[in-house]
Design a protein around this motif. Structure first.
Motif, PDB file in Angstrom:
ATOM      1  N   GLU A 153       0.828  -1.210   0.000  1.00  0.00           N
ATOM      2  CA  GLU A 153       0.000   0.000   0.000  1.00  0.00           C
ATOM      3  C   GLU A 153       0.868   1.268   0.000  1.00  0.00           C
ATOM      4  O   GLU A 153       0.582   2.226  -0.713  1.00  0.00           O
ATOM      5  N   SER A 154       1.938   1.241   0.783  1.00  0.00           N
ATOM      6  CA  SER A 154       2.739   2.467   0.903  1.00  0.00           C
ATOM      7  C   SER A 154       3.608   2.715  -0.332  1.00  0.00           C
ATOM      8  O   SER A 154       4.051   3.833  -0.553  1.00  0.00           O
ATOM      9  N   GLU A 155       3.849   1.688  -1.117  1.00  0.00           N
ATOM     10  CA  GLU A 155       4.716   1.838  -2.284  1.00  0.00           C
ATOM     11  C   GLU A 155       3.927   1.957  -3.592  1.00  0.00           C
ATOM     12  O   GLU A 155       4.513   2.129  -4.650  1.00  0.00           O
ATOM     13  N   LYS A 156       2.599   1.834  -3.517  1.00  0.00           N
ATOM     14  CA  LYS A 156       1.825   1.852  -4.763  1.00  0.00           C
ATOM     15  C   LYS A 156       1.746   3.275  -5.341  1.00  0.00           C
ATOM     16  O   LYS A 156       2.063   4.244  -4.662  1.00  0.00           O
ATOM     17  N   PHE A 157       1.292   3.354  -6.584  1.00  0.00           N
ATOM     18  CA  PHE A 157       1.127   4.619  -7.299  1.00  0.00           C
ATOM     19  C   PHE A 157       0.060   5.484  -6.616  1.00  0.00           C
ATOM     20  O   PHE A 157      -0.979   4.957  -6.183  1.00  0.00           O
ATOM     21  N   ALA A 158       0.324   6.790  -6.542  1.00  0.00           N
ATOM     22  CA  ALA A 158      -0.606   7.702  -5.885  1.00  0.00           C
ATOM     23  C   ALA A 158      -1.913   7.802  -6.681  1.00  0.00           C
ATOM     24  O   ALA A 158      -1.925   8.380  -7.758  1.00  0.00           O
ATOM     25  N   GLY A 159      -2.963   7.215  -6.156  1.00  0.00           N
ATOM     26  CA  GLY A 159      -4.247   7.259  -6.850  1.00  0.00           C
ATOM     27  C   GLY A 159      -4.668   5.904  -7.406  1.00  0.00           C
ATOM     28  O   GLY A 159      -5.705   5.794  -8.047  1.00  0.00           O
ATOM     29  N   ALA A 160      -3.869   4.868  -7.153  1.00  0.00           N
ATOM     30  CA  ALA A 160      -4.209   3.528  -7.671  1.00  0.00           C
ATOM     31  C   ALA A 160      -4.866   2.672  -6.596  1.00  0.00           C
ATOM     32  O   ALA A 160      -4.680   2.900  -5.408  1.00  0.00           O
TER      33      ALA A 160
ATOM     34  N   GLY B  55       9.397  -1.539 -14.298  1.00  0.00           N
ATOM     35  CA  GLY B  55       8.135  -1.250 -14.969  1.00  0.00           C
ATOM     36  C   GLY B  55       6.990  -1.395 -13.980  1.00  0.00           C
ATOM     37  O   GLY B  55       7.085  -2.189 -13.041  1.00  0.00           O
ATOM     38  N   THR B  56       5.938  -0.595 -14.165  1.00  0.00           N
ATOM     39  CA  THR B  56       4.790  -0.699 -13.256  1.00  0.00           C
ATOM     40  C   THR B  56       3.486  -0.687 -14.048  1.00  0.00           C
ATOM     41  O   THR B  56       3.395  -0.074 -15.114  1.00  0.00           O
ATOM     42  N   SER B  57       2.504  -1.369 -13.507  1.00  0.00           N
ATOM     43  CA  SER B  57       1.185  -1.451 -14.120  1.00  0.00           C
ATOM     44  C   SER B  57       0.155  -1.258 -13.002  1.00  0.00           C
ATOM     45  O   SER B  57       0.147  -2.009 -12.033  1.00  0.00           O
ATOM     46  N   HIS B  58      -0.651  -0.192 -13.145  1.00  0.00           N
ATOM     47  CA  HIS B  58      -1.550   0.186 -12.043  1.00  0.00           C
ATOM     48  C   HIS B  58      -3.017  -0.070 -12.365  1.00  0.00           C
ATOM     49  O   HIS B  58      -3.488   0.304 -13.439  1.00  0.00           O
ATOM     50  N   HIS B  59      -3.723  -0.661 -11.417  1.00  0.00           N
ATOM     51  CA  HIS B  59      -5.182  -0.729 -11.491  1.00  0.00           C
ATOM     52  C   HIS B  59      -5.687   0.516 -10.771  1.00  0.00           C
ATOM     53  O   HIS B  59      -5.497   0.645  -9.564  1.00  0.00           O
ATOM     54  N   LEU B  60      -6.293   1.430 -11.516  1.00  0.00           N
ATOM     55  CA  LEU B  60      -6.689   2.715 -10.914  1.00  0.00           C
ATOM     56  C   LEU B  60      -8.113   2.701 -10.384  1.00  0.00           C
ATOM     57  O   LEU B  60      -8.600   3.726  -9.885  1.00  0.00           O
ATOM     58  N   GLY B  61      -8.795   1.558 -10.512  1.00  0.00           N
ATOM     59  CA  GLY B  61     -10.173   1.487 -10.032  1.00  0.00           C
ATOM     60  C   GLY B  61     -11.034   2.520 -10.737  1.00  0.00           C
ATOM     61  O   GLY B  61     -10.888   2.755 -11.942  1.00  0.00           O
ATOM     62  N   GLN B  62     -11.923   3.177  -9.957  1.00  0.00           N
ATOM     63  CA  GLN B  62     -12.787   4.213 -10.539  1.00  0.00           C
ATOM     64  C   GLN B  62     -12.377   5.600 -10.047  1.00  0.00           C
ATOM     65  O   GLN B  62     -13.111   6.574 -10.225  1.00  0.00           O
ATOM     66  N   ASN B  63     -11.170   5.681  -9.450  1.00  0.00           N
ATOM     67  CA  ASN B  63     -10.747   6.948  -8.830  1.00  0.00           C
ATOM     68  C   ASN B  63     -10.712   8.118  -9.808  1.00  0.00           C
ATOM     69  O   ASN B  63     -11.210   9.199  -9.514  1.00  0.00           O
TER      70      ASN B  63
ATOM     71  N   GLU C 135     -22.689   4.051 -14.919  1.00  0.00           N
ATOM     72  CA  GLU C 135     -21.650   3.531 -14.028  1.00  0.00           C
ATOM     73  C   GLU C 135     -20.365   4.306 -14.265  1.00  0.00           C
ATOM     74  O   GLU C 135     -20.130   4.781 -15.376  1.00  0.00           O
ATOM     75  N   TYR C 136     -19.514   4.376 -13.261  1.00  0.00           N
ATOM     76  CA  TYR C 136     -18.187   4.971 -13.472  1.00  0.00           C
ATOM     77  C   TYR C 136     -17.283   3.987 -14.220  1.00  0.00           C
ATOM     78  O   TYR C 136     -17.372   2.777 -14.023  1.00  0.00           O
ATOM     79  N   VAL C 137     -16.418   4.542 -15.034  1.00  0.00           N
ATOM     80  CA  VAL C 137     -15.503   3.745 -15.862  1.00  0.00           C
ATOM     81  C   VAL C 137     -14.321   3.255 -15.009  1.00  0.00           C
ATOM     82  O   VAL C 137     -13.893   3.929 -14.077  1.00  0.00           O
ATOM     83  N   TRP C 138     -13.811   2.094 -15.346  1.00  0.00           N
ATOM     84  CA  TRP C 138     -12.639   1.524 -14.658  1.00  0.00           C
ATOM     85  C   TRP C 138     -11.379   1.842 -15.456  1.00  0.00           C
ATOM     86  O   TRP C 138     -11.422   1.848 -16.690  1.00  0.00           O
ATOM     87  N   ALA C 139     -10.271   2.037 -14.742  1.00  0.00           N
ATOM     88  CA  ALA C 139      -9.063   2.527 -15.423  1.00  0.00           C
ATOM     89  C   ALA C 139      -7.792   1.768 -15.053  1.00  0.00           C
ATOM     90  O   ALA C 139      -7.700   1.188 -13.972  1.00  0.00           O
ATOM     91  N   THR C 140      -6.837   1.823 -15.980  1.00  0.00           N
ATOM     92  CA  THR C 140      -5.481   1.356 -15.660  1.00  0.00           C
ATOM     93  C   THR C 140      -4.493   2.380 -16.217  1.00  0.00           C
ATOM     94  O   THR C 140      -4.831   3.157 -17.115  1.00  0.00           O
ATOM     95  N   SER C 141      -3.281   2.356 -15.694  1.00  0.00           N
ATOM     96  CA  SER C 141      -2.188   3.064 -16.358  1.00  0.00           C
ATOM     97  C   SER C 141      -0.907   2.269 -16.127  1.00  0.00           C
ATOM     98  O   SER C 141      -0.818   1.513 -15.163  1.00  0.00           O
ATOM     99  N   TRP C 142       0.046   2.438 -17.021  1.00  0.00           N
ATOM    100  CA  TRP C 142       1.267   1.617 -16.947  1.00  0.00           C
ATOM    101  C   TRP C 142       2.381   2.288 -17.719  1.00  0.00           C
ATOM    102  O   TRP C 142       2.130   3.015 -18.680  1.00  0.00           O
TER     103      TRP C 142
END
Ligand SMILES: [Zn+2]
Length: 476
Positions: A199-206, A225-233, A250-257
């Motif tokens: 949790e403390s090392e994850k991407f801010a907002g993921a 390399g990192t791959s983030h599940h951003l949820g609906q944030n 519904e809110y859209v689900w997102a990723t970034s990487w």
């Protein structure tokens, strides 16, 4: 030439910088913290881009480009995100000779500007998924910088995808993580661990972040390399809703990487040696250099004719250089090409020419093999494949040799200092124990590997019963 390079065992960090400067990969720039990527270094970036871009496209992704500037109000829409990034952002307050009505942030990453656009583009489930990637530069104001590894401005790719469900977004993050793992191992010849960040090392907002972690030759970890599940944030922050198949909103689900020019640093630190750069054949700008050796003019003519013929045959299959420069001695040429990390050197002397053969020397092992000219293409192909495979294998053996299982915190504290490496341990999942490790040793939990043994143990720090196995290391 190699004397200009600090010995690796004397000062790893100086060695790394020397190799980059002497190998002409990059240089310091007039702007503090930024670097100039020179043609030799940029060619590696182009290779990285070429391979990855193809892999992204094969998995259905497309490229686009978004602005460098992000309105301040956008940055502030996602609370965790702004807290994570604002301190390291460069902000434009004036332009065109006057103060701006709204400050503009130079992108540290592009979630906010991209999601402000997705709001315009996504109405219904028919508009999903969106699988966009961007090749760009970003700026993160760094206090302590190091060529390729940490610079204020760097180049990267950032994927930003939008999906109908949690599961679809999760599948996307895993798919990309696998692309990154394959790329690191099959192209860079760097073995990586795959897993999840704490949790403390994850991407801010993921919701959560997955990563690949590699071991460098000083036994420190490098997040590759990192791959983030951003949820609906971000969908919530930018009010991006879609009509689902049941006609509900519904809110859209997102990723970034993303991966960045850091990978060039990883490539250098994982393989290079006392004499300079060592590149796996797939990443080298040139795979081969032919060095003909002659004494008399008569020899020169014969040998060059033979060498040119070898060059012609190879040139249709590889990037190859024929070093027929008159003004340098062979020894000088050898060390120059070694410094630049060309995987294979073909040496042709008078006797080789007479017997229609040549000596092939591998950059990584210095192993010499004499090959008959009639088998040229087959034997070169064989050497290239062997070198690519063995470099990965050698890096894996090195990593495994310096991967320890730790149960005693005292012992761990000694070993992380020397010899250093990756430390597998149980962790009770408390923030207290995680930050204690950091305070005591400056090492961090690099990841929670996907592969978990189905057992319980005792937390490395507090000795309470724990289920989660983690890998701890000092990192770049
Ligand atoms: Zn604990």
């Amino acid at each position: 030439m190699a004397d200009k390079i600090t010995k690796r065992q004397d000062d790893y960090s100086r060695w790394y910088t020397d190799i980059i400067l002497q190998g002409k990969l990059a240089d310091y720039s007039p702007v503090k913290g930024c670097m100039v990527i020179r043609p030799i270094g940029y060619a590696i970036w182009e290779k990285i881009q070429g391979y990855l871009d193809q892999m992204f496209k094969e998995s259905g992704h497309v490229n686009a480009y978004f602005p460098l500037f992000i309105p301040e109000s956008f940055m502030q829409k996602e609370a965790e995100h702004v807290a994570g990034f604002a301190p390291e952002c460069a902000v434009v307050t004036h332009a065109g000779g006057s103060k701006l009505e709204e400050n503009l942030y130079i992108r540290p990453t592009s979630e906010t500007i991209i999601w402000s656009m997705y709001k315009k583009w996504i109405m219904s489930y028919r508009d999903l998924p969106i699988l966009i990637n961007q090749w760009a530069n970003v700026v993160r104001w760094e206090m302590r910088t190091r060529l390729f590894l940490r610079t204020t401005e760097f180049l990267w790719q950032e994927g930003h995808t939008a999906h109908e469900s949690y599961e679809d977004a999760e599948a996307e993050t895993m798919k990309i993580l696998e692309v990154y793992r394959r790329f690191a191992e099959e192209y860079l010849a760097i073995p990586v661990l795959v897993g999840k960040k704490t949790e403390s090392e994850k991407f801010a907002g993921a919701l959560h972040t997955y990563c690949i972690e590699a071991m460098m030759q000083d036994r420190k970890a490098l997040q590759a390399g990192t791959s983030h599940h951003l949820g609906q944030n971000f969908a919530k922050a930018f009010d991006v809703k879609f009509q689902n198949k049941n006609s509900e909103m519904e809110y859209v689900w997102a990723t970034s990487w993303g991966v960045s020019t850091r990978l060039i640093g990883a490539l250098i630190m994982a393989h290079s040696d006392v004499d300079g750069l060592v590149f796996p054949p797939r990443m080298a700008q040139n795979q081969l250099v032919i060095v003909p050796i002659w004494k008399s003019d008569e020899e020169k003519n014969r040998i060059l004719t033979f060498a040119r013929n070898v060059y012609q045959q190879l040139k249709n299959h590889y990037q190859v250089i024929l070093d027929d420069r008159d003004q340098y001695k062979p020894g000088f040429k050898f060390s120059e090409w070694e410094l630049q990390g060309i995987p294979l050197r073909l040496v042709i002397g008078p006797r080789d020419e007479a017997q229609k053969q040549m000596v092939i020397v591998r950059r990584d092992t210095r192993q010499k093999t004499t090959i008959p000219a009639e088998q040229l293409l087959a034997r070169v192909a064989e050497q290239i494949t062997m070198m690519q495979t063995e470099m990965l294998e050698r890096a894996r053996i090195y990593r495994d040799k310096y991967t320890f299982t730790s149960t005693s915190y005292d012992e761990f504290k000694q070993q992380i200092e020397s010899p250093g490496g990756f430390f597998k341990a149980y962790w009770c999942q408390s923030d207290t124990c995680e930050s204690r490790i950091k305070e005591d040793t400056k090492a961090t939990i690099r990841l929670i590997p996907f592969e978990q043994e189905d057992k319980t143990g005792r937390c490395l720090v507090c000795q309470q019963e724990a289920r989660t196995q983690v890998v701890i290391a000092k990192a770049y």
